[in-house]
Design a protein around this motif. Structure first.
Motif, mmCIF file in Angstrom:
data_model
loop_
_atom_site.group_PDB
_atom_site.id
_atom_site.type_symbol
_atom_site.label_atom_id
_atom_site.label_comp_id
_atom_site.label_asym_id
_atom_site.label_seq_id
_atom_site.Cartn_x
_atom_site.Cartn_y
_atom_site.Cartn_z
ATOM 1 N N GLY A 39 0.828 -1.211 0.000
ATOM 2 C CA GLY A 39 0.000 0.000 0.000
ATOM 3 C C GLY A 39 0.863 1.261 0.000
ATOM 4 O O GLY A 39 0.606 2.213 -0.754
ATOM 5 N N PHE A 40 1.889 1.277 0.831
ATOM 6 C CA PHE A 40 2.808 2.418 0.872
ATOM 7 C C PHE A 40 3.534 2.568 -0.470
ATOM 8 O O PHE A 40 3.682 3.678 -0.980
ATOM 9 C CB PHE A 40 3.815 2.219 2.024
ATOM 10 N N TYR A 41 3.956 1.419 -1.038
ATOM 11 C CA TYR A 41 4.649 1.444 -2.325
ATOM 12 C C TYR A 41 3.745 2.026 -3.421
ATOM 13 O O TYR A 41 4.154 2.906 -4.190
ATOM 14 C CB TYR A 41 5.103 0.027 -2.698
ATOM 15 N N PHE A 42 2.502 1.540 -3.504
ATOM 16 C CA PHE A 42 1.591 2.046 -4.540
ATOM 17 C C PHE A 42 1.231 3.513 -4.312
ATOM 18 O O PHE A 42 1.080 4.284 -5.258
ATOM 19 C CB PHE A 42 0.323 1.183 -4.612
ATOM 20 N N TYR A 43 1.103 3.913 -3.039
ATOM 21 C CA TYR A 43 0.826 5.312 -2.727
ATOM 22 C C TYR A 43 1.987 6.192 -3.212
ATOM 23 O O TYR A 43 1.764 7.208 -3.874
ATOM 24 C CB TYR A 43 0.605 5.468 -1.227
ATOM 25 N N GLN A 44 3.220 5.803 -2.880
ATOM 26 C CA GLN A 44 4.393 6.556 -3.308
ATOM 27 C C GLN A 44 4.510 6.565 -4.841
ATOM 28 O O GLN A 44 4.842 7.593 -5.444
ATOM 29 C CB GLN A 44 5.676 5.955 -2.692
ATOM 30 N N ARG A 45 4.234 5.421 -5.433
ATOM 31 C CA ARG A 45 4.303 5.340 -6.897
ATOM 32 C C ARG A 45 3.262 6.247 -7.535
ATOM 33 O O ARG A 45 3.531 6.944 -8.520
ATOM 34 C CB ARG A 45 4.097 3.883 -7.326
ATOM 35 N N HIS A 46 2.071 6.284 -6.981
ATOM 36 C CA HIS A 46 1.006 7.143 -7.479
ATOM 37 C C HIS A 46 1.413 8.622 -7.348
ATOM 38 O O HIS A 46 1.216 9.417 -8.279
ATOM 39 C CB HIS A 46 -0.291 6.868 -6.717
ATOM 40 N N LEU A 47 1.996 8.991 -6.186
ATOM 41 C CA LEU A 47 2.455 10.369 -6.002
ATOM 42 C C LEU A 47 3.542 10.719 -7.011
ATOM 43 O O LEU A 47 3.519 11.800 -7.623
ATOM 44 C CB LEU A 47 3.001 10.570 -4.582
ATOM 45 N N LEU A 48 4.491 9.801 -7.185
ATOM 46 C CA LEU A 48 5.582 10.037 -8.121
ATOM 47 C C LEU A 48 5.065 10.159 -9.550
ATOM 48 O O LEU A 48 5.484 11.038 -10.311
ATOM 49 C CB LEU A 48 6.615 8.910 -8.011
ATOM 50 N N GLN A 49 4.127 9.271 -9.915
ATOM 51 C CA GLN A 49 3.569 9.341 -11.276
ATOM 52 C C GLN A 49 2.779 10.627 -11.484
ATOM 53 O O GLN A 49 2.834 11.224 -12.559
ATOM 54 C CB GLN A 49 2.677 8.129 -11.546
ATOM 55 N N SER A 50 2.040 11.067 -10.468
ATOM 56 C CA SER A 50 1.282 12.315 -10.620
ATOM 57 C C SER A 50 2.232 13.497 -10.758
ATOM 58 O O SER A 50 1.988 14.421 -11.544
ATOM 59 C CB SER A 50 0.325 12.514 -9.444
ATOM 60 N N LYS A 51 3.371 13.449 -10.002
ATOM 61 C CA LYS A 51 4.350 14.528 -10.147
ATOM 62 C C LYS A 51 4.985 14.488 -11.537
ATOM 63 O O LYS A 51 5.174 15.528 -12.171
ATOM 64 C CB LYS A 51 5.425 14.418 -9.070
ATOM 65 N N ARG A 52 5.316 13.274 -11.995
ATOM 66 C CA ARG A 52 5.895 13.154 -13.338
ATOM 67 C C ARG A 52 4.898 13.620 -14.394
ATOM 68 O O ARG A 52 5.267 14.273 -15.369
ATOM 69 C CB ARG A 52 6.298 11.705 -13.617
ATOM 70 N N ARG A 53 3.631 13.252 -14.193
ATOM 71 C CA ARG A 53 2.594 13.661 -15.137
ATOM 72 C C ARG A 53 2.470 15.184 -15.132
ATOM 73 O O ARG A 53 2.353 15.819 -16.187
ATOM 74 C CB ARG A 53 1.261 13.016 -14.748
#
Length: 195
Positions: A39-53
């Motif tokens: 859950g923490f990994y997917f949350y961080q990945r989602h944040l990172l992807q939104s920042k990249r986006r």
């Protein structure tokens, strides 16, 4: 008499139950831990992807703005060029046509007065008139006066001024006789309205 507990369940079954209970407890702990980690990994990945986006969208917007700015500059340069052309065309169209000037002069001229030079100055854009300078010859002062009076009476020509008139002797216009002829050389200035 003392009571003693007796367990009729075989010890292997009890050991298997204990083992299964421990196994399910630790399996549950493991599942909970893994779900927290994932859950923490997917949350961080989602944040990172939104920042990249967001960064990618900003870069795309920056490129689009650069393209639009270049397009606006190109259009402004085209508009400036067209304004310059329009100003040139306005000078031509607002000015009295040269053929009209020649036609008016042809109507006014008499046979004893002629022009040797005609200068038309359109001047600057803010000026509302054209300067006309006439240089020529006349056989007599009366004919020159007649020509000058007709210029003054014509409303097309404004501010008619005789700049100078001087008498010259020449054999060039002697009409075949070979003797010298007295001519009056003149300079006349006037204005013609552009509008």
């Amino acid at each position: 008499m003392a009571l003693r507990e007796t367990n009729l369940i075989p010890p292997e079954v009890l050991a298997r139950r204990d083992f299964q209970r421990h196994l399910s407890f630790w399996l549950g702990c493991l599942v909970i831990s893994l779900s927290l980690i994932w859950g923490f990994y997917f949350y961080q990945r989602h944040l990172l992807q939104s920042k990249r986006r967001t960064v990618a969208e900003l870069k795309q917007k920056h490129q689009d703005l650069g393209t639009k700015i270049n397009e606006i500059r190109r259009i402004q340069a085209e508009l400036d060029r067209m304004r310059q052309e329009q100003a040139g065309l306005e000078n031509i169209t607002l000015a009295a046509p040269y053929s009209q000037i020649f036609a008016k002069l042809a109507d006014i001229m008499n046979e004893d007065t002629w022009l040797s030079q005609l200068t038309i100055e359109s001047g600057r854009e803010e000026e509302s008139f054209i300067r006309l300078r006439l240089t020529g010859f006349s056989f007599s002062a009366d004919e020159l006066g007649n020509f000058l009076q007709q210029l003054i009476n014509e409303p097309f020509f404004q501010g008619v001024v005789l700049q100078n008139a001087r008498e010259n002797e020449t054999s060039q216009f002697s009409r075949g006789s070979g003797k010298t002829v007295r001519l009056i050389q003149f300079n006349i200035e006037c204005k013609i309205s552009k509008v």
